[in-house]
Design a protein around this motif. Sequence first.
Motif, PDB file in Angstrom:
ATOM      1  N   VAL A   5       0.876  -1.177   0.000  1.00 15.56           N
ATOM      2  CA  VAL A   5       0.000   0.000   0.000  1.00 15.56           C
ATOM      3  C   VAL A   5       0.908   1.221   0.000  1.00 15.56           C
ATOM      4  O   VAL A   5       1.647   1.456   0.967  1.00 15.56           O
ATOM      5  CB  VAL A   5      -0.932  -0.007   1.223  1.00 15.56           C
ATOM      6  CG1 VAL A   5      -1.817   1.229   1.208  1.00 15.56           C
ATOM      7  CG2 VAL A   5      -1.790  -1.274   1.236  1.00 15.56           C
ATOM      8  N   LEU A   6       0.863   2.010  -1.078  1.00 15.90           N
ATOM      9  CA  LEU A   6       1.825   3.076  -1.288  1.00 15.90           C
ATOM     10  C   LEU A   6       1.153   4.439  -1.420  1.00 15.90           C
ATOM     11  O   LEU A   6      -0.019   4.537  -1.809  1.00 15.90           O
ATOM     12  CB  LEU A   6       2.637   2.805  -2.565  1.00 15.90           C
ATOM     13  CG  LEU A   6       3.407   1.480  -2.636  1.00 15.90           C
ATOM     14  CD1 LEU A   6       4.082   1.345  -3.987  1.00 15.90           C
ATOM     15  CD2 LEU A   6       4.419   1.379  -1.510  1.00 15.90           C
ATOM     16  N   THR A   7       1.908   5.471  -1.116  1.00 10.92           N
ATOM     17  CA  THR A   7       1.455   6.829  -1.395  1.00 10.92           C
ATOM     18  C   THR A   7       1.536   7.071  -2.893  1.00 10.92           C
ATOM     19  O   THR A   7       2.155   6.302  -3.644  1.00 10.92           O
ATOM     20  CB  THR A   7       2.324   7.862  -0.673  1.00 10.92           C
ATOM     21  OG1 THR A   7       3.657   7.801  -1.217  1.00 10.92           O
ATOM     22  CG2 THR A   7       2.365   7.598   0.829  1.00 10.92           C
ATOM     23  N   LEU A   8       0.942   8.167  -3.338  1.00 17.43           N
ATOM     24  CA  LEU A   8       1.002   8.525  -4.753  1.00 17.43           C
ATOM     25  C   LEU A   8       2.447   8.685  -5.210  1.00 17.43           C
ATOM     26  O   LEU A   8       2.835   8.197  -6.284  1.00 17.43           O
ATOM     27  CB  LEU A   8       0.212   9.815  -4.990  1.00 17.43           C
ATOM     28  CG  LEU A   8       0.196  10.356  -6.421  1.00 17.43           C
ATOM     29  CD1 LEU A   8      -0.425   9.353  -7.377  1.00 17.43           C
ATOM     30  CD2 LEU A   8      -0.564  11.687  -6.468  1.00 17.43           C
ATOM     31  N   ALA A   9       3.257   9.332  -4.396  1.00 22.33           N
ATOM     32  CA  ALA A   9       4.668   9.550  -4.754  1.00 22.33           C
ATOM     33  C   ALA A   9       5.422   8.238  -4.831  1.00 22.33           C
ATOM     34  O   ALA A   9       6.232   8.019  -5.749  1.00 22.33           O
ATOM     35  CB  ALA A   9       5.323  10.489  -3.748  1.00 22.33           C
ATOM     36  N   GLU A  10       5.165   7.329  -3.885  1.00 25.25           N
ATOM     37  CA  GLU A  10       5.860   6.044  -3.880  1.00 25.25           C
ATOM     38  C   GLU A  10       5.464   5.195  -5.088  1.00 25.25           C
ATOM     39  O   GLU A  10       6.318   4.574  -5.735  1.00 25.25           O
ATOM     40  CB  GLU A  10       5.549   5.300  -2.588  1.00 25.25           C
ATOM     41  CG  GLU A  10       6.179   5.934  -1.344  1.00 25.25           C
ATOM     42  CD  GLU A  10       5.644   5.342  -0.060  1.00 25.25           C
ATOM     43  OE1 GLU A  10       6.348   5.428   0.964  1.00 25.25           O
ATOM     44  OE2 GLU A  10       4.510   4.801  -0.056  1.00 25.25           O
ATOM     45  N   ALA A  11       4.170   5.164  -5.393  1.00 23.88           N
ATOM     46  CA  ALA A  11       3.710   4.393  -6.553  1.00 23.88           C
ATOM     47  C   ALA A  11       4.273   4.976  -7.845  1.00 23.88           C
ATOM     48  O   ALA A  11       4.683   4.238  -8.752  1.00 23.88           O
ATOM     49  CB  ALA A  11       2.186   4.376  -6.590  1.00 23.88           C
ATOM     50  N   SER A  12       4.309   6.296  -7.933  1.00 24.47           N
ATOM     51  CA  SER A  12       4.850   6.945  -9.133  1.00 24.47           C
ATOM     52  C   SER A  12       6.313   6.580  -9.323  1.00 24.47           C
ATOM     53  O   SER A  12       6.770   6.334 -10.456  1.00 24.47           O
ATOM     54  CB  SER A  12       4.696   8.466  -9.024  1.00 24.47           C
ATOM     55  OG  SER A  12       3.329   8.833  -8.958  1.00 24.47           O
ATOM     56  N   ALA A  13       7.059   6.528  -8.236  1.00 26.63           N
ATOM     57  CA  ALA A  13       8.478   6.183  -8.321  1.00 26.63           C
ATOM     58  C   ALA A  13       8.665   4.762  -8.837  1.00 26.63           C
ATOM     59  O   ALA A  13       9.598   4.487  -9.615  1.00 26.63           O
ATOM     60  CB  ALA A  13       9.132   6.350  -6.958  1.00 26.63           C
ATOM     61  N   ARG A  14       7.789   3.841  -8.425  1.00 26.26           N
ATOM     62  CA  ARG A  14       7.881   2.464  -8.894  1.00 26.26           C
ATOM     63  C   ARG A  14       7.631   2.393 -10.406  1.00 26.26           C
ATOM     64  O   ARG A  14       8.287   1.645 -11.130  1.00 26.26           O
ATOM     65  CB  ARG A  14       6.875   1.580  -8.160  1.00 26.26           C
ATOM     66  CG  ARG A  14       7.118   1.491  -6.664  1.00 26.26           C
ATOM     67  CD  ARG A  14       8.438   0.791  -6.342  1.00 26.26           C
ATOM     68  NE  ARG A  14       8.725   0.821  -4.922  1.00 26.26           N
ATOM     69  CZ  ARG A  14       8.257  -0.052  -4.045  1.00 26.26           C
ATOM     70  NH1 ARG A  14       7.453  -1.015  -4.447  1.00 26.26           N
ATOM     71  NH2 ARG A  14       8.584   0.041  -2.771  1.00 26.26           N
ATOM     72  N   ILE A  15       6.657   3.160 -10.860  1.00 26.28           N
ATOM     73  CA  ILE A  15       6.353   3.172 -12.293  1.00 26.28           C
ATOM     74  C   ILE A  15       7.535   3.719 -13.089  1.00 26.28           C
ATOM     75  O   ILE A  15       7.962   3.129 -14.084  1.00 26.28           O
ATOM     76  CB  ILE A  15       5.089   4.015 -12.556  1.00 26.28           C
ATOM     77  CG1 ILE A  15       3.866   3.334 -11.941  1.00 26.28           C
ATOM     78  CG2 ILE A  15       4.881   4.217 -14.059  1.00 26.28           C
ATOM     79  CD1 ILE A  15       2.620   4.198 -11.936  1.00 26.28           C
ATOM     80  N   VAL A  16       8.066   4.833 -12.638  1.00 21.79           N
ATOM     81  CA  VAL A  16       9.179   5.476 -13.338  1.00 21.79           C
ATOM     82  C   VAL A  16      10.405   4.559 -13.372  1.00 21.79           C
ATOM     83  O   VAL A  16      11.182   4.563 -14.339  1.00 21.79           O
ATOM     84  CB  VAL A  16       9.514   6.821 -12.680  1.00 21.79           C
ATOM     85  CG1 VAL A  16      10.795   7.413 -13.266  1.00 21.79           C
ATOM     86  CG2 VAL A  16       8.359   7.798 -12.859  1.00 21.79           C
ATOM     87  N   SER A  17      10.578   3.755 -12.333  1.00 22.90           N
ATOM     88  CA  SER A  17      11.733   2.851 -12.282  1.00 22.90           C
ATOM     89  C   SER A  17      11.600   1.681 -13.257  1.00 22.90           C
ATOM     90  O   SER A  17      12.544   0.921 -13.440  1.00 22.90           O
ATOM     91  CB  SER A  17      11.922   2.320 -10.862  1.00 22.90           C
ATOM     92  OG  SER A  17      10.909   1.366 -10.543  1.00 22.90           O
TER      93      SER A  17
END
Length: 331
Positions: A5-17
């Motif tokens: 369960v991630l914050t918007l910023a954390e989920a975005s970072a996973r996508i970008v990676s």
Amino acid sequence: MKNEVLTLAEASARIVSGEILSIAGHPAYLAQLPKGTWIGGSSHYFVTSEGGKKIENRLYCTSFDEAEAAEIRVIAPDNLTDIATGYQTGGASLILIPAFGHAHRRFAIDAPQNPALFAQPLMGWVAGTALERIGQDHAIVIDGSTGQTHEDAAIVMHLGFAKGVTPNLEIVNIFEQAGDTATSIIFETSGFEAEDAMINGAKRNLARYLTAQNWDTRLPLIANYGGAHLNVSIKSVDADTGIVSFYAPVQEGVVYRPAAALPDDYAQAFAGSLCDKVTGADYSCNCILNYLYGEMEGKSVSGFTGPMTFGEIAYMLLNQTLVRLELQKAA
């Protein structure tokens, strides 16, 4: 595979990676995610390690670290027979469909008649809305590769895995048919609603029959599909109009029987059935009816975490079950 369960910023970072992801959450948060290799659907209710809860400010993310390839497709309602195009040898496919639209109905009715879907694991869920907003808000799915939102189409992600990874799909059902001598119900047409049915060999109005039997509508009808017991949950029974509505379609010519009453309370029965079967390492989803009838808010349910959905998909649309995808790695 990992679930978080991630914050918007954390989920975005996973996508970008560059991670390959399935994401569930509030539509406003899904819409803010960057483009990448992910698919998403609207969901407001979850079971986490802290128990069942409504979550609208974070996202439930499943990362498929074992996947070496991922193809995302948007499939219109009239083209749903084409889902299996893109299946990868030894792979699995994820499918997300918004609730209550044409795509939802077409998939639910047509999938059991499409043998091509069964060539590899096909697992997914039906996106929903907040319960108090049903009929007001639209459920949505998102193609993360384009950022496009869809209210009436299926999003499919075909996954190819590294050598030695084997996907296994399982349905966990707490219900059993009442017995060989129980009531038999056979429908003459497939659909989400029914009036008359063959009940114990005689044609009768189903709604009036259920009303006369004081039927507990929390208990589904169950059909035996090749040894697998699959549920169809009852949405409403109207003895005045003679119409019974279902959360998934009944199928023409299939024998349905009532579910036996649970030996324990609903929540205990569900938790017991999941013991040693589901872990936090699985990709899984659970039915919103189990969440409501089992009063799961604030309760931890064995090893299960994941979204509570408006329908589970294991090749076809299911009700009141848990569906899990396990990725086994060769020793």
